[in-house]
Write a protein that holds these residues in place. Structure first.
Motif, PDB file in Angstrom:
ATOM      1  N   LEU A  14       0.904  -1.215   0.129  1.00  0.00           N
ATOM      2  CA  LEU A  14      -0.099  -0.155  -0.153  1.00  0.00           C
ATOM      3  C   LEU A  14       0.815   1.344  -0.082  1.00  0.00           C
ATOM      4  O   LEU A  14       0.509   2.335  -0.676  1.00  0.00           O
ATOM      5  N   GLY A  15       2.000   1.094   0.882  1.00  0.00           N
ATOM      6  CA  GLY A  15       2.906   2.468   0.858  1.00  0.00           C
ATOM      7  C   GLY A  15       4.002   2.620  -0.097  1.00  0.00           C
ATOM      8  O   GLY A  15       4.451   3.473  -0.027  1.00  0.00           O
ATOM      9  N   PHE A  16       4.302   1.373  -0.860  1.00  0.00           N
ATOM     10  CA  PHE A  16       5.249   0.998  -1.601  1.00  0.00           C
ATOM     11  C   PHE A  16       5.260   2.208  -2.896  1.00  0.00           C
ATOM     12  O   PHE A  16       6.327   2.945  -3.023  1.00  0.00           O
ATOM     13  N   LEU A  79       1.750   6.265   5.374  1.00  0.00           N
ATOM     14  CA  LEU A  79       1.339   6.226   6.921  1.00  0.00           C
ATOM     15  C   LEU A  79       0.280   5.124   7.043  1.00  0.00           C
ATOM     16  O   LEU A  79       0.407   4.171   8.139  1.00  0.00           O
ATOM     17  N   LEU A  80      -0.662   4.869   5.989  1.00  0.00           N
ATOM     18  CA  LEU A  80      -1.589   3.979   6.367  1.00  0.00           C
ATOM     19  C   LEU A  80      -0.770   2.474   6.225  1.00  0.00           C
ATOM     20  O   LEU A  80      -1.053   1.486   6.811  1.00  0.00           O
ATOM     21  N   GLY A  81       0.165   2.209   5.204  1.00  0.00           N
ATOM     22  CA  GLY A  81       0.823   1.240   4.895  1.00  0.00           C
ATOM     23  C   GLY A  81       1.907   0.851   6.413  1.00  0.00           C
ATOM     24  O   GLY A  81       1.772  -0.400   6.668  1.00  0.00           O
ATOM     25  N   VAL A 111       4.348   5.158  17.509  1.00  0.00           N
ATOM     26  CA  VAL A 111       5.815   4.513  17.582  1.00  0.00           C
ATOM     27  C   VAL A 111       5.790   3.977  16.104  1.00  0.00           C
ATOM     28  O   VAL A 111       6.907   4.144  15.434  1.00  0.00           O
ATOM     29  N   GLY A 112       4.767   3.553  15.298  1.00  0.00           N
ATOM     30  CA  GLY A 112       4.683   3.136  13.853  1.00  0.00           C
ATOM     31  C   GLY A 112       4.994   4.489  12.955  1.00  0.00           C
ATOM     32  O   GLY A 112       5.812   4.337  12.317  1.00  0.00           O
ATOM     33  N   PHE A 113       4.496   5.564  13.279  1.00  0.00           N
ATOM     34  CA  PHE A 113       4.773   6.787  12.589  1.00  0.00           C
ATOM     35  C   PHE A 113       6.160   7.122  12.802  1.00  0.00           C
ATOM     36  O   PHE A 113       6.844   7.463  11.669  1.00  0.00           O
ATOM     37  N   LEU A 114       6.897   7.007  13.969  1.00  0.00           N
ATOM     38  CA  LEU A 114       8.149   7.365  14.297  1.00  0.00           C
ATOM     39  C   LEU A 114       9.250   6.591  13.686  1.00  0.00           C
ATOM     40  O   LEU A 114       9.878   6.769  12.743  1.00  0.00           O
TER      41      LEU A 114
END
Length: 267
Positions: A14-16, A79-81, A111-114
């Motif tokens: 999704l984020g690639f 960010l969703l990925g 934490v995932g965002f960072l």
């Protein structure tokens, strides 16, 4: 494990494309650097399994359509990925390390965002560094730099994502071995991929399916490295207990990683 690796591959996909589009857009519209754009092209030719020219044409067309504008939609997909990757990954890491408590949803997302931001900065830093070297040296340095940046990103995931204390001395060697193993698996995958005959079975979807299968296989490597780090930490805890004076309680010496709050050892 299969379902977890499949979920990681799906959300990474999704984020690639938005991430690739962002890199091309930065190289062409912000940095205005042909060298940086050549590095992005080289990286995609080296690490995307098939259909690299098709992918690059679409990425450059998308970046051209954006012009000087910043696409918030692309950032949201990145960010969703990342959000989809780090929720199941934290659960898997906690299970491997033996941590029973999990972060709340919003804590995990923070934490995932960072971690997503840190990995993106590592990628951008690698592109900028390779843009400064002569073209003849870019290919070997790309592979060395990818291993180094990959090891740093994996270390951050092993060290920060589990919801419990992790020793850096256990996480870093495992992260380096994981990055080396991931590169070896990539080379092996390029040899095996033609034997799968995905164009014959998947038709026009074979380009996306090839990338999805590649990420799926690499997800197993990531989990194997996490298992190695957790086992190394348990061995450290057992050695500390064996060296402890008689009469010292297990809670002080640390029988298992989950039993004793080691603290985030920086050594």
């Amino acid at each position: 494990t299969h379902a977890l690796c499949g979920a990681l591959a799906f959300f990474a996909m999704l984020g690639f494309y938005p991430l690739g589009q962002l890199l091309v857009w930065l190289a062409t519209n912000v940095l205005r650097s042909q060298s940086a754009l050549e590095v992005v092209r080289l990286a995609l030719h080296s690490y995307y399994p098939v259909g690299q020219d098709f992918l690059l044409r679409n990425l450059e067309f998308s970046a051209q359509q954006l012009g000087a504008r910043v696409s918030l939609h692309g950032g949201l997909w990145i960010l969703l990925g990342g959000a989809g990757v780090f929720i199941p990954l934290e659960t898997a890491f906690n299970r491997l390390w033996g941590f029973s408590n999990h972060r709340s949803y919003w804590h995990n997302q923070l934490v995932g965002f960072l971690l997503t931001l840190a990995c993106w900065l590592l990628t951008l830093g690698l592109v900028l560094a390779l843009a400064l070297v002569p073209p003849l040296l870019r290919t070997p340095l790309l592979h060395l730099g990818t291993i180094a940046a990959g090891a740093a990103g994996v270390f951050l995931c092993y060290y920060l994502l589990p919801h419990g204390p992790v020793r850096a001395t256990a996480a870093w060697p495992a992260a380096l071995l994981t990055a080396l193993a991931a590169e070896a698996v990539r080379l092996l995958f390029t040899l095996v991929l033609p034997l799968l005959d995905l164009p014959g079975s998947q038709g026009p979807y074979h380009v996306s399916v090839s990338c999805l299968v590649f990420i799926y296989v690499e997800a197993f490597v990531l989990l194997a490295g996490a298992f190695l780090a957790a086992e190394t930490m348990r061995e450290m805890a057992g050695s500390a207990l064996a060296r402890a004076p008689r009469g010292l309680s297990a809670s002080t010496a640390g029988a298992t990683p989950a039993a004793r709050p080691w603290g985030r050892d920086r050594g």
